[in-house]
Design an enzyme around this catalytic site. Sequence first.
Site, mmCIF file in Angstrom:
data_model
loop_
_atom_site.group_PDB
_atom_site.id
_atom_site.type_symbol
_atom_site.label_atom_id
_atom_site.label_comp_id
_atom_site.label_asym_id
_atom_site.label_seq_id
_atom_site.Cartn_x
_atom_site.Cartn_y
_atom_site.Cartn_z
ATOM 1 N N ASP A 60 1.218 -1.313 0.162
ATOM 2 C CA ASP A 60 0.408 -0.310 -0.340
ATOM 3 C C ASP A 60 0.781 1.348 -0.174
ATOM 4 O O ASP A 60 2.340 1.205 -0.631
ATOM 5 C CB ASP A 60 -1.150 -0.257 1.097
ATOM 6 C CG ASP A 60 -2.369 0.754 0.915
ATOM 7 O OD1 ASP A 60 -2.489 1.650 0.880
ATOM 8 O OD2 ASP A 60 -3.329 -0.217 1.072
ATOM 9 N N HIS A 101 -4.030 6.290 4.069
ATOM 10 C CA HIS A 101 -4.699 4.904 3.751
ATOM 11 C C HIS A 101 -4.052 4.026 4.303
ATOM 12 O O HIS A 101 -4.356 2.036 4.762
ATOM 13 C CB HIS A 101 -4.686 5.235 2.114
ATOM 14 C CG HIS A 101 -5.442 3.175 1.274
ATOM 15 N ND1 HIS A 101 -4.730 2.543 1.073
ATOM 16 C CD2 HIS A 101 -7.238 3.932 0.666
ATOM 17 C CE1 HIS A 101 -5.752 1.766 0.732
ATOM 18 N NE2 HIS A 101 -6.744 2.789 0.923
ATOM 19 N N SER A 150 -10.831 -1.349 0.256
ATOM 20 C CA SER A 150 -9.803 -1.272 0.976
ATOM 21 C C SER A 150 -9.690 -1.716 2.792
ATOM 22 O O SER A 150 -9.035 -2.798 3.047
ATOM 23 C CB SER A 150 -8.777 0.268 0.824
ATOM 24 O OG SER A 150 -8.713 0.268 -0.737
#
Length: 690
Positions: free
Chosen positions: A64, A93, A266
């Site tokens: 990620d 994120h 996600s």
Amino acid sequence: MRNKHSYPLVMAVLLGAASLSAPASAQSVMDAEFNAQWGLAAINAQYALERGITGQGVAVGVVDGIFETTHPEFAGRIYPFEYNPNHLGPNAHGTHVAGIIGAARNGVGMEGVAPDVLLAPIWAFDTDDNLAVAYRNAMNAGVTIFNNSWGLSNERDITTVSRADAISTIGQPLISALYETVRDGGAQIWAAGNAGLANPDLYAGLPYLFPEMVPGWIVVTAVDQNLQNWGVNSCGVTAMFCMAAPGASIYSTVPVDTYGTMGGTSMATPHVTGAVALAKQMFPNATGAELTALVLRTATDIGAPGIDAEFGWGLLNVGNLVSVYDAAGDSGALFANSAFSRFAAVDTSMVTLWNRNAQRIMAQAGGSGGSGVTVAQLMTPAPTPPMALGMAPPRTDISNSDAVVFGASSGPAMWAQGLGGYSRVNSSGSKASASLGGVIGGYDFAGSSNFSGGVAIAYTHSRLDTRGANDDSSADGWHGFGYGTWTENRWFIDGIIGGNWFDNSYKRGNIAGLNNTVLGNTGLAGGSSNSSRGFAGRLSTGYLFDSGAYAWMPYAYATWLHQRNGTALEGGADIFALAINSTTHDQFEGGIGTRVAANGLVWQAFNITPSVDIGYARVGGDVALPVSYEFLGSAFTARASDIGRDVLRVGAQIDVLRFDEMIGGFVAYDGRFQQNAQNNAFSGGLIVRF
């Protein structure tokens, strides 16, 4: 860098101060820290915490944006592998994803699915060729589980892409590297995408185009608090390796040292990744293909019944996953209890032979000049004693010296009798019952005044059922015996020795972890078979007393039962199949007893001999009958119920033999009682002499 990025968030990041809560109480792990992230309760993560299953020692690669490795929630748990060639700072994120997987259980903020897992930061947004190298290097460094909450910026339904297009878009090096990770025992967990497509995005759906990548791969779609699709990509054509997890408004870690809310596939994906890490801790030798299959198959079936296009296998259920682990050590109990039923079949056959030999020994009392008592003499005096219809009046002209019992003649004889029995085990660990049926027959050789003997063969069929569970087994047994008795001045030695062979079949329907699952709703059961072979022997010695009306025979005895059981591999149990190892069991029994028989009770042309036998013994050796087996790469040992080592034996028999010794018969009962088990055997038969 190719055109890819982390999925856009459905909800904005909401930054806020860390919230504090007290440490989890001893009574419940579902405290404020646990409940801050609603997804944990939705997947039943509390059951893992209650068992101390936290992902400890398991390494997960967070592919990620680089997560904040200095966040207090990850303190002391950064794995010594990192792929961050540009030395980038923390990404919101990536940090949020990492927290869902493994934020600490420290009384602050929130906690992850696997709060003790080790986390490795891997930058996802380099060139595909460089990322391919990163996956390989991570595997070499011991990272075998990868969370992938990223994909194409312009999502493409996997069904609109050809293999050639995929290779052109992604590149063969990365496709090969992804395949190698699952081939070599790793696990790839991918976000389906957020565009509301009927099928996952290109990266997540690669195994649809390259089926060799399916084992070890999971695609994850997202649900809200009502367990409804949150407007994201569905499982579609990847349903066979796809599932759902919480993805709406998920509270987790964000930079710097704080927490916030995000949503999408996600956020759903790291729930599943954390569960795979828990499974890895529980079954450390399992491959990625086995771990992902286990996580998929323990999911709660939601949506349309069965594996469906929207949610695949269903909603992630850590509770079911833990149930598999909790039951793993007992899953082989059926095989151990089945060994008990086979030993019972051998014991019943040997006791039957002992009964015959004992009656032959005691027959000496009937022909030794004792006073004897006839049935007529025992009756209440009356002019005409009561008789059964069609029977002649009782004969009183036959002396006791003419009376003989079943099997007493020293001449050759063929004999046969039926066998039946019922066993029951009732302990805190297991409740099982077994039934037995069969036939035994033999040939008595012509003997001398001191020795008699013969050979026998038997067939038995036993069936075992576990009460309260859908487990059962059956065994067809073939037995061969030789037996002989030596007597001298009322002393005797009796011996029985034989071999046995069993063909066994098993059905294990009590498979843990399938509550409300696709497989559980279809009645999944494992079937297997193997063979067992062994030998058995009994040696008895004692002395015969004759009081005239009765014969009394105290004795001591010892037995040895040996059995070797072959391997068995379950079929039909999917990922829950057990591999049973070959095992050897030896059981010894030594004890004392006494047998009493009435001498020469006469009715019509028949001699009737009732007898009783009672004894006590102590069992040594393998009472628990352990059976070892493999499950998901780990070794386990199951044991039969704790039935106790003290044995009380009780028997009764009635023999009827015509005075010319040409025909006779008998019925018998033999009971074996232990602390938590009992075996009741019945037999009856006839003898024909020539």
